[in-house]
Design an enzyme around this catalytic site. Structure first.
Site, PDB file in Angstrom:
ATOM      1  N   ASN A 165       0.856  -1.185   0.000  1.00  0.00           N
ATOM      2  CA  ASN A 165       0.000   0.000   0.000  1.00  0.00           C
ATOM      3  C   ASN A 165       0.890   1.231   0.000  1.00  0.00           C
ATOM      4  OD1 ASN A 165      -1.425   2.251   1.999  1.00  0.00           O
ATOM      5  ND2 ASN A 165      -2.797   1.377   0.480  1.00  0.00           N
ATOM      6  N   ASP A 278      -6.793  20.580   9.002  1.00  0.00           N
ATOM      7  CA  ASP A 278      -7.038  19.601   7.948  1.00  0.00           C
ATOM      8  C   ASP A 278      -7.977  20.126   6.870  1.00  0.00           C
ATOM      9  OD1 ASP A 278      -6.608  16.942   6.884  1.00  0.00           O
ATOM     10  OD2 ASP A 278      -6.343  16.326   8.966  1.00  0.00           O
TER      11      ASP A 278
END
Length: 597
Positions: A165, A278
């Site tokens: 990944n 964020d």
């Protein structure tokens, strides 16, 4: 044309007038964020900061902040790439010689989807002990918990299957050789760490900084879990991905990267990570996350450090996320052919608002399609899903609102899914990873059999405009309001939002707006991007949605009246992101200096 590495891409951008060098000294703490944010909002170029205070390397940012740069990176428009990939699968189902011939060019590209091991690699020209203090890691926002690697490609392998990944997960710098590992829910690296932890084993990790555009885009893409991002990078690039054995961990790493940080994440170890500003436009709260212990740093001799800033939209990730939606939307149809198109809204933080255009062939097929979408990979983190007919453009929120006005009947077309998984960054339920979702079925097949006569959205027979009324006559605490597409009434309030909404839903006239939303004073009602952000990042459906009346028929709730949403900022929510006045004044003062040669 494909690019072998980041430097080749930057040379292309500079030749095309899409990159500007900033030679003036700049501070990685807040100043770069303010400069880059202004450039993004102006639709400006990528920026190469050649002199970052306290750092040994230059920093590049805003690589994918425009459609033109993204198309240069991909070699074609994102939608074209998605359509080509989907067409190959459709032509080869079932396989035929004619289908193979018509798909030969795309198949040639697919055949390059592999890795190619090499013995010598540019990323290992220099090998040294790790010292993160030499990197220009950013502190993006005043309330951040420290400095972060904001565009790291984190490479791991499943300890049982060996599947790779490569994902983008922020890394907080804890020291010269330690970082946090912010593995969010539904992330492949997090699954690998959980498996290693169950086995009582440390997990080898390689952090890749910088790479060719194909590698970066593959790492960002919301791929199905079994797909290998290094293989997908080869497909995007049209050439295999060269890899080399890492020096201190049992992993193959991209040979043409700028830096590779090699280390281990040990089972059972956690450290407080965050806060961090964020892409929902608020700070994500500090929480315990795994720790990465670095053992080695390898790099190019003249390495370039990549960075990104996320925050209140628009930001660089707006263009990137929209492009990924365009690439993968056609592929969704291969699994769910009734889904003709879909769009995740960047101003809402992508996961908070998804609109799907559905071909409806029987009553409630749209709801079936919506539930299927909520079971697929990253789409499972969607909080608000709106379903429209296939002729409605899901990218046009005005058209979506008109579909809601024409066909959404809350008595039968509203579905609430309580106590389900949410994005790690979502704070609206008060519990990490747990919250609620809602589905609004605004298709002709929601509550009526297809084929029956009905008005056309936006046509002459569409529902009449909403009656003219001023919500301030009903709720004096409303400070300002806007009616969007005769469907969404947005009101700005300073307090008592729930009471205001209850007054408005009770007083809403027949034929009035279908949706009524209360937002906070920091939201610009007349800026579409800001309004979508102010609504969809600040409510949890189970807690903050109300109707005029709810009647229960056994276990079935029947909702009456307009759907109202309390989308105001609430106590317990993290603060919205805002740059300090001091840094804004500093950048104002130095603005001309940045661009002087």
């Amino acid at each position: 044309m494909p690019f072998d590495d980041l430097a080749a891409f930057l040379r292309c951008l500079e030749a095309q007038g899409e990159l500007v060098r900033v030679r003036a000294p700049v501070d990685p703490v807040l100043e770069i964020t303010e400069i880059a944010g202004r450039v993004v909002r102006q639709g400006g170029p990528a920026l190469l900061f050649e002199s970052v205070r306290g750092a040994a390397f230059p920093l590049v940012i805003n690589l994918f902040g425009s459609r033109r740069r993204l198309e240069l990176a991909l070699g074609c428009p994102p939608a074209q790439l998605g359509a080509e990939l989907a067409a190959v699968v459709e032509r080869l189902t079932p396989p035929s010689l004619g289908g193979l011939w018509r798909s030969r060019q795309t198949l040639r590209r697919l055949l390059n989807g592999r890795v190619r091991p090499v013995r010598r690699a540019p990323v290992q020209e220099v090998s040294e002990p790790p010292d993160l203090g030499r990197l220009p890691a950013l502190q993006c926002w005043p309330g951040d918990g420290g400095r972060f690697l904001t565009l790291p490609l984190v490479l791991t392998q499943d300890p049982l299957t060996g599947r790779r990944n490569l994902g983008v997960y922020r890394l907080q710098v804890f020291g010269p050789d330690r970082t946090g590992l912010h593995w969010q829910i539904q992330k492949g690296g997090g699954f690998h760490y959980a498996q290693a932890e169950r086995l009582g084993q440390p997990l080898p990790v390689a952090v890749v900084l910088g790479g060719d555009p194909a590698l970066l885009l593959a790492a960002v893409a919301p791929l199905p879990e079994p797909l290998d991002e290094l293989v997908v990078a080869g497909v995007l690039r049209g050439r295999p991905t060269p890899v080399v054995a890492a020096q201190t961990v049992p992993l193959l790493v991209p040979a043409n990267a700028e830096f590779v940080l090699e280390g281990w994440a040990f089972p059972g170890e956690r450290a407080l990570e965050g806060p961090f500003g964020d892409h929902f436009g608020h700070y994500s709260a500090a929480a315990p996350f795994p720790v990465l212990h670095l053992r080695r740093l390898t790099r190019r001799r003249r390495a370039i450090y990549p960075a990104a800033v996320v925050g209140r939209p628009p930001q660089e990730d707006t263009v990137l996320g929209e492009a990924m939606t365009e690439v993968f939307a056609p592929l969704v149809r291969l699994v769910q052919p009734e889904v003709r198109d879909l769009w995740a809204y960047a101003p809402a933080g992508f996961h908070n608002l998804l609109v799907a255009a559905v071909r409806v062939r029987y009553t409630k097929e749209a709801l079936k399609a919506g539930l299927g979408l909520l079971g697929q990979g990253q789409l499972s983190l969607t909080k608000c899903l709106i379903l429209v007919d296939e002729e409605v453009n899901p990218r046009d929120f005005g058209a979506v609102l008109r579909a809601i006005r024409a066909y959404f009947d809350p008595r039968q077309d509203f579905t609430l899914l309580p106590a389900t998984a949410l994005d790690t960054l979502d704070f609206t339920s008060g519990q990490m990873h747990l919250g609620s979702k809602m589905i609004l079925d605004a298709t002709r097949g929601g509550t009526r059999e297809p084929g029956l006569a009905r008005p056309a959205v936006g046509g002459e027979e569409a529902p009449p405009p909403a009656p003219s009324w001023d919500p301030r006559t009903v709720a004096p605490m409303v400070r300002a309001w806007r009616l969007w597409a005769d469907t969404l009434l947005a009101v700005r309030v300073e307090s008592h939002a729930r009471a205001v909404l209850e007054q408005l839903v009770q007083a809403c006239p027949v034929g009035g707006p279908s949706l009524i939303v209360a937002v906070s004073p920091d939201v610009d009602l007349h800026d579409d991007t800001d309004l979508l952000w102010g609504i969809f990042t600040r409510f949890d459906p189970a807690r903050d949605v109300l109707f005029r009346e709810v009647r229960w028929r056994g276990a079935w709730p029947e909702h009456h009246g307009p759907l109202a949403i309390d989308a105001t900022w609430k106590p317990g929510y993290p603060e919205p992101l805002a740059m300090s006045d001091e840094v804004r004044r500093l950048v104002d003062r130095r603005w001309r200096e940045y661009w002087s040669t």
